[in-house]
Motif scaffolding. Structure first.
Motif, PDB file in Angstrom:
ATOM      1  N   ALA A 133       0.830  -1.205   0.000  1.00  0.00           N
ATOM      2  CA  ALA A 133       0.000   0.000   0.000  1.00  0.00           C
ATOM      3  C   ALA A 133       0.863   1.253   0.000  1.00  0.00           C
ATOM      4  O   ALA A 133       0.582   2.220  -0.723  1.00  0.00           O
ATOM      5  CB  ALA A 133      -0.924  -0.001   1.205  1.00  0.00           C
ATOM      6  N   LEU A 215      -5.801   4.861  -2.184  1.00  0.00           N
ATOM      7  CA  LEU A 215      -6.065   3.518  -2.693  1.00  0.00           C
ATOM      8  C   LEU A 215      -7.502   3.359  -3.172  1.00  0.00           C
ATOM      9  O   LEU A 215      -7.759   2.723  -4.196  1.00  0.00           O
ATOM     10  CB  LEU A 215      -5.758   2.475  -1.621  1.00  0.00           C
ATOM     11  CG  LEU A 215      -4.297   2.311  -1.213  1.00  0.00           C
ATOM     12  CD1 LEU A 215      -4.172   1.341  -0.053  1.00  0.00           C
ATOM     13  CD2 LEU A 215      -3.460   1.832  -2.398  1.00  0.00           C
ATOM     14  N   MET A 290      -2.415   0.821  -8.230  1.00  0.00           N
ATOM     15  CA  MET A 290      -1.880   1.140  -6.910  1.00  0.00           C
ATOM     16  C   MET A 290      -1.306  -0.088  -6.207  1.00  0.00           C
ATOM     17  O   MET A 290      -0.977  -0.043  -5.025  1.00  0.00           O
ATOM     18  CB  MET A 290      -2.979   1.762  -6.042  1.00  0.00           C
ATOM     19  CG  MET A 290      -3.650   2.967  -6.663  1.00  0.00           C
ATOM     20  SD  MET A 290      -2.546   4.381  -6.802  1.00  0.00           S
ATOM     21  CE  MET A 290      -2.510   4.948  -5.112  1.00  0.00           C
ATOM     22  N   TYR A 292      -3.015  -2.875  -5.770  1.00  0.00           N
ATOM     23  CA  TYR A 292      -4.081  -3.597  -5.073  1.00  0.00           C
ATOM     24  C   TYR A 292      -5.185  -4.039  -6.022  1.00  0.00           C
ATOM     25  O   TYR A 292      -6.337  -4.194  -5.615  1.00  0.00           O
ATOM     26  CB  TYR A 292      -4.673  -2.714  -3.967  1.00  0.00           C
ATOM     27  CG  TYR A 292      -4.018  -2.944  -2.631  1.00  0.00           C
ATOM     28  CD1 TYR A 292      -4.610  -3.757  -1.679  1.00  0.00           C
ATOM     29  CD2 TYR A 292      -2.789  -2.380  -2.343  1.00  0.00           C
ATOM     30  CE1 TYR A 292      -4.009  -3.983  -0.466  1.00  0.00           C
ATOM     31  CE2 TYR A 292      -2.172  -2.598  -1.138  1.00  0.00           C
ATOM     32  CZ  TYR A 292      -2.786  -3.399  -0.201  1.00  0.00           C
ATOM     33  OH  TYR A 292      -2.177  -3.633   1.002  1.00  0.00           O
TER      34      TYR A 292
END
Length: 406
Positions: A133, A215, A290, A292
């Motif tokens: 992250a 995010l 990102m 994710y």
């Protein structure tokens, strides 16, 4: 036979809203239901959130911490205000049979140190990978490298690492290497809190409930709603929650849809459930690129649990899930595409039959109960591996509803 003593160490816990809080609350209740003695070492809730939460067999021990302007325990000083006292709290408390720890990795490191000193196993509940992250939002590389080393060390000491999806599990295995026990428990929502609630009819309202950070990319909804606001002066966008981008989104909302977007902040889950039940659609997003793209935003399940269709903006398995099961509208992370989905939601009235179908699907496929069941099994298994008898109760091997997988 003495009950298994489980300690949960987390900076976030109910009634404070959030995916991590909900899953740990469900886990605590599941463990207590099966006869374990559960102690939770956590924080005092942020201002405006009542402290009333509890259940038989669960002892809550709260500690005041530093919070940022949004009320979050996020940042080096904020983490330290929880982690430093936690070291003493764990050392001075009654020795547990197993500890469950939630990120950040600094908290995991504290638990590993105490676990080594007191010879106590622990389970690391990885809702995400903090270093991934951090890299995704542009944190300087030296910081990411240091964070990744600390996160690796914290996870490698765990008897078991619990993950919310196979995507996170793959990331964990890449981080810690082969030979470490990783269990995918899935992700879900508290369907006792998030459920269809009585209302007088749907309103031209869109509801976002959750973290507003880089995010999630929740700005896509504000920009899209700017198009809708010009066409429908009666439409409203409600953005519940906090995050580092809240201030920026406030400014954007004032520019593109003045007077039609509100930011109520953190509120109890029951309030969000009531708003979702009468909304035209709920909102969930994941910003692409990102790191994710494999994640499931849990907030999408909170929407469908209330019998309301979801507008999902972003990549990954969540996008495919919405399409495959008719949960609403799936689009790219694009204001134009989101605006078109909003127009479609305003044109359509969700029937009671459709609302029931969405809620039933969520209970069967994305309920926190089934997730907590698998997590509790893994936690008690870690204690049993050290010679502690797991409590008896329901059949732990019984059938469980299906869960979404990445």
């Amino acid at each position: 036979m003495s009950a298994t003593r489980v300690t949960i160490a987390s900076r976030i816990f109910p009634p404070e809203p959030g995916a991590a809080a909900y899953r740990l609350g469900s886990l605590a209740r599941r463990l207590a239901r099966h006869g374990a003695e559960v102690e939770v070492l956590t924080t005092t809730p942020p201002r405006g959130v009542p402290e009333g939460w509890g259940a038989d067999g669960i002892r809550l021990r709260r500690w005041p911490v530093l919070r940022d302007r949004g009320g979050n325990v996020r940042g080096y000083l904020q983490y330290a205000s929880f982690d430093v006292p936690l070291l003493a709290r764990l050392l001075l408390s009654r020795r547990p049979d197993v500890v469950v720890v939630e990120p950040p990795p600094t908290t995991g490191a504290v638990v590993r140190i105490v676990g080594a000193l007191r010879r106590v196993p622990y389970a690391y509940y990885a809702g995400d990978i903090s270093s991934t992250a951090a890299a995704g939002i542009g944190v300087p590389r030296p910081v990411v490298v240091a964070l990744r080393a600390l996160e690796r060390w914290a996870m490698r000491g765990a008897a078991v690492v619990l993950t919310v999806s196979t995507g996170v599990a793959d990331d964990v295995r890449q981080l810690v290497g082969a030979g470490h026990r990783v269990v995918v428990v899935g992700t879900g929502v508290d369907t006792d809190t998030f459920r269809p609630l009585p209302h007088d009819g749907s309103t031209p309202t869109f509801v976002y409930a959750g973290t507003m950070s880089e995010l999630q990319g929740a700005e896509v909804f504000v920009r899209a709603f700017g198009q809708i606001a010009a066409e429908r002066p009666d439409a409203r966008l409600r953005m519940y929650g906090q995050g580092v981008q809240t201030g920026r989104l406030n400014q954007l909302a004032d520019a593109v849809a003045p007077g039609q977007v509100s930011f109520p902040g953190r509120v109890p889950g029951e309030v969000i459930a009531a708003e979702l039940s009468r909304a035209s659609a709920g909102l969930a997003s994941l910003r692409p690129g990102m790191g994710y793209d494999y994640a499931y935003p849990t907030k999408m399940f909170a929407v469908t649990a209330c019998g309301t269709p979801v507008i999902y903006a972003g990549p990954g398995p969540g996008h495919e899930l919405v399409r495959a099961h008719g949960l609403g509208w799936a689009c790219t992370w694009s204001p134009d595409e989101v605006a078109e989905a909003m127009r479609a939601a305003l044109r359509r009235t969700t029937s009671s039959e459709e609302s029931d179908r969405l809620a039933a699907w969520t209970r069967a496929s994305a309920s926190q109960d089934s997730v907590a069941d698998k997590a509790a099994t893994a936690v008690l298994g870690a204690a049993a591996a050290r010679g502690v008898n797991a409590p008896t109760g329901e059949d732990w091997t019984g059938s469980r509803p299906p869960r979404p997988s990445a």
